[in-house]
Design an enzyme around this catalytic site. Structure first.
Site, PDB file in Angstrom:
ATOM      1  CG  HIS A   1      -0.101   0.165   2.526  1.00 21.81           C
ATOM      2  ND1 HIS A   1       0.533  -0.897   3.147  1.00 21.81           N
ATOM      3  CD2 HIS A   1       0.178   1.249   3.291  1.00 21.81           C
ATOM      4  CE1 HIS A   1       1.146  -0.481   4.232  1.00 21.81           C
ATOM      5  NE2 HIS A   1       0.966   0.830   4.340  1.00 21.81           N
TER       6      HIS A   1
ATOM      7  CG  ASP B   1       1.655   4.946   4.899  1.00 24.00           C
ATOM      8  OD1 ASP B   1       1.120   3.845   4.684  1.00 24.00           O
ATOM      9  OD2 ASP B   1       2.607   5.091   5.696  1.00 24.00           O
TER      10      ASP B   1
ATOM     11  CG  HIS C   1       5.181   1.077   2.679  1.00 22.58           C
ATOM     12  ND1 HIS C   1       4.674   2.249   2.139  1.00 22.58           N
ATOM     13  CD2 HIS C   1       4.566   0.940   3.881  1.00 22.58           C
ATOM     14  CE1 HIS C   1       3.821   2.794   2.977  1.00 22.58           C
ATOM     15  NE2 HIS C   1       3.729   2.017   4.052  1.00 22.58           N
TER      16      HIS C   1
ATOM     17  NE  ARG D   1       9.360  -5.327  11.077  1.00 23.71           N
ATOM     18  CZ  ARG D   1       8.509  -4.497  10.463  1.00 23.71           C
ATOM     19  NH1 ARG D   1       7.267  -4.859  10.257  1.00 23.71           N
ATOM     20  NH2 ARG D   1       8.912  -3.314  10.048  1.00 23.71           N
TER      21      ARG D   1
HETATM   22  C1  LIG Z   1      -5.328   8.650   8.985  1.00 20.80           C
HETATM   23  C2  LIG Z   1      -5.292   7.407   8.531  1.00 20.80           C
HETATM   24  C3  LIG Z   1      -4.242   6.864   7.633  1.00 20.80           C
HETATM   25  C4  LIG Z   1      -4.588   5.385   7.522  1.00 20.80           C
HETATM   26  C5  LIG Z   1      -6.089   5.433   7.613  1.00 20.80           C
HETATM   27  C6  LIG Z   1      -6.286   6.351   8.814  1.00 20.80           C
HETATM   28  O1  LIG Z   1      -7.608   6.822   8.896  1.00 20.80           O
HETATM   29  C7  LIG Z   1      -5.902   5.630  10.107  1.00 20.80           C
HETATM   30  C8  LIG Z   1      -4.906   4.464   9.884  1.00 20.80           C
HETATM   31  C9  LIG Z   1      -3.963   4.619   8.716  1.00 20.80           C
HETATM   32  C10 LIG Z   1      -3.509   3.284   8.137  1.00 20.80           C
HETATM   33  C11 LIG Z   1      -2.345   2.621   8.903  1.00 20.80           C
HETATM   34  C12 LIG Z   1      -1.952   1.304   8.206  1.00 20.80           C
HETATM   35  C13 LIG Z   1      -1.835   1.452   6.685  1.00 20.80           C
HETATM   36  C14 LIG Z   1      -3.041   2.248   6.132  1.00 20.80           C
HETATM   37  C15 LIG Z   1      -3.030   2.279   4.606  1.00 20.80           C
HETATM   38  C16 LIG Z   1      -4.311   1.698   6.741  1.00 20.80           C
HETATM   39  O2  LIG Z   1      -4.989   0.798   6.320  1.00 20.80           O
HETATM   40  O3  LIG Z   1      -4.589   2.359   7.921  1.00 20.80           O
HETATM   41  C17 LIG Z   1      -3.049   3.633   6.751  1.00 20.80           C
HETATM   42  C18 LIG Z   1      -4.101   4.637   6.280  1.00 20.80           C
HETATM   43  C19 LIG Z   1      -3.575   5.568   5.189  1.00 20.80           C
HETATM   44  O4  LIG Z   1      -2.434   6.045   5.255  1.00 20.80           O
HETATM   45  O5  LIG Z   1      -4.335   5.794   4.251  1.00 20.80           O
HETATM   46  O1  LIG Z   2       5.290  -2.465   9.870  1.00 24.93           O
HETATM   47  C1  LIG Z   2       5.794  -1.898   8.925  1.00 24.93           C
HETATM   48  O2  LIG Z   2       6.993  -1.969   8.661  1.00 24.93           O
HETATM   49  C2  LIG Z   2       4.940  -1.090   7.971  1.00 24.93           C
HETATM   50  C3  LIG Z   2       3.775  -0.411   8.643  1.00 24.93           C
HETATM   51  C4  LIG Z   2       3.011   0.449   7.713  1.00 24.93           C
HETATM   52  O3  LIG Z   2       3.237   0.466   6.532  1.00 24.93           O
HETATM   53  C5  LIG Z   2       1.951   1.338   8.222  1.00 24.93           C
HETATM   54  O4  LIG Z   2       1.643   1.308   9.439  1.00 24.93           O
HETATM   55  O5  LIG Z   2       1.397   2.104   7.417  1.00 24.93           O
HETATM   56 FE   LIG Z   3       2.240   2.127   5.528  1.00 31.26          FE
END
Ligand SMILES: C=C1C[C@]23C[C@@]1(O)CC[C@H]2[C@@]12CCC[C@@](C)(C(=O)O1)[C@H]2[C@@H]3C(=O)O
Ligand SMILES: O=C(O)CCC(=O)C(=O)O
Ligand SMILES: [Fe+2]
Length: 365
Positions: free
Chosen positions: A226, A228, A288, A298
């Site tokens: 994905h 961010d 990533h 981890r």
């Molecule tokens: C602010 C945010 C970014 C995120 C979606 C969220 O509402 C809260 C969690 C964030 C996260 C963390 C893990 C990877 C990710 C893609 C997900 O599923 O939840 C990111 C979201 C993002 O960056 O879009």
């Molecule tokens: O655990 C990791 O190395 C990646 C975590 C991550 O990509 C995320 O929290 O958005």
């Molecule tokens: Fe991420």
């Protein structure tokens, strides 16, 4: 590029999916619900990930521009966050995930909410479950701590989470500013780019991730590929590797996964989608994922940071070639998160200004 070859339109039916909240640590065999068919979609290669020392000459803007353009990620040292604070961050994260499942579920993220315990939000885009648990903190960690440890002093958890967020905000602010300086913007553009991205304006969520040891790591996925949605994400990873970056040497070359080895004291900076929008496609967000391993539990903590949720971010500077004009329409983080929740890896494309309409809208540069 499609960083998510196993993405499907299949949505997990409901939170009552039987294996959704498995105690992964006690599972002896990867169940079908967690068995991923195509983990070797791209070769995994060794390549040294760039390091930027914020306290040294590496932090030169020319170096940073090259790193952002070719990697979209780097390890950062010299950031000033004390190692004992990062150690406490790791131990509090481990303490949280070591709680019994029914206790963690007391702090479960509501179905339409941001904060709390649960599966990665992107899980609904995949037909298989991931070998991980997550905990998202948005705003104060106090309510969470009271639910997780009703009979204990919440300050042990809250103080660490708050202190880390405060320190990471300072680092993120410096990194974003350096990235903008490295673009060689005009003073006018720089002023516009800094609106909503100055350190005192940044907002963030703290995402705690846990990847228990896995009996068959080649068939399981910790966190699927994905990008961010952030401007930048600062990632702390414990001493076990797992983070991989999807890297292409040039636009048309083959993609490969590069592991980011743990580097004591370092944080990892990941360019997010909002940075790609702000820089008009010049600094691209980096795809990533996290893979798992057989023997080590981890954990990682991501400080996912962006402008104030309702601040509209619009591109600055010339669009990256080949697009000659403005590449994206202005968007707020809140609206972009809505798009991401619906469209996942198609969200960025959905706000691209179609090439043939750029001129008509008077936004051609
Ligand atoms: C602010 C945010 C970014 C995120 C979606 C969220 O509402 C809260 C969690 C964030 C996260 C963390 C893990 C990877 C990710 C893609 C997900 O599923 O939840 C990111 C979201 C993002 O960056 O879009
Ligand atoms: O655990 C990791 O190395 C990646 C975590 C991550 O990509 C995320 O929290 O958005
Ligand atoms: Fe991420």
């Amino acid at each position: 590029m499609n960083p998510n070859p196993t993405t499907t339109t299949f949505m997990l039916s409901s939170p009552s999916e039987p294996h959704q909240h498995l105690e992964l640590e006690s599972v002896r065999e990867v169940p079908d619900s967690h068995a991923w068919p195509a983990l070797d979609d791209h070769p995994t290669v060794y390549e040294p990930v760039p390091v930027v020392d914020l306290a040294g000459p590496d932090a030169s803007v020319a170096h940073l521009a090259r790193v952002c353009e070719s990697w979209g990620a780097f390890q950062v040292t010299g950031h000033g966050i004390r190692s004992d604070l990062l150690e406490r961050l790791e131990s509090e994260t481990r303490r949280l995930f070591a709680l019994p499942m029914d206790q963690k579920l007391k702090a479960a993220r509501p179905s339409n909410g941001i904060s709390g315990y649960g599966l990665a939000r992107i899980s609904c885009f995949f037909s298989k479950l991931m070998w991980s648990e997550g905990f998202t903190i948005s705003g104060s960690p106090l309510d969470h701590a009271l639910k997780l440890w009703p009979d204990a002093d919440p300050s042990r958890f809250c103080d660490v989470m708050q202190e880390c967020s405060d320190e990471m905000k300072q680092v993120a602010g410096r990194v974003v500013r350096l990235m903008l300086l490295s673009m060689g913007l005009t003073p006018e553009e720089m002023k516009r780019a800094e609106e909503g991205t100055r350190v005192d304006q940044l907002s963030a969520v703290l995402q705690l991730n846990s990847y228990p040891p896995c009996p068959d790591p080649n068939r399981a996925m910790g966190l699927a590929a994905h990008t961010d949605s952030s401007l930048v994400t600062l990632l702390f990873q414990s001493g076990t590797s797992g983070l991989q970056l999807l890297r292409r040497q040039d636009q048309h070359g083959p993609a490969r996964w590069v592991t980011v080895p743990p580097r004591p004291g370092a944080l990892i900076v990941l360019a997010g989608d909002l940075l790609q929008i702000l820089t008009n496609g010049r600094y691209k967000s980096v795809a990533h994922r996290a893979v798992v391993n057989r023997n080590h539990h981890r954990v990682s903590v991501a400080y996912i940071c962006g402008p104030p949720p309702h601040h509209k971010l619009s591109p600055v500077g010339k669009a990256a070639s080949p697009a000659p004009c403005l590449a994206y329409r202005a968007v707020s983080w809140a609206d972009y998160l809505g798009l991401k929740a619906e469209l996942f890896d198609k969200a960025l494309a959905s706000i691209m200004v179609a090439e043939d309409s750029r001129g008509d809208e008077g936004i051609c540069c």
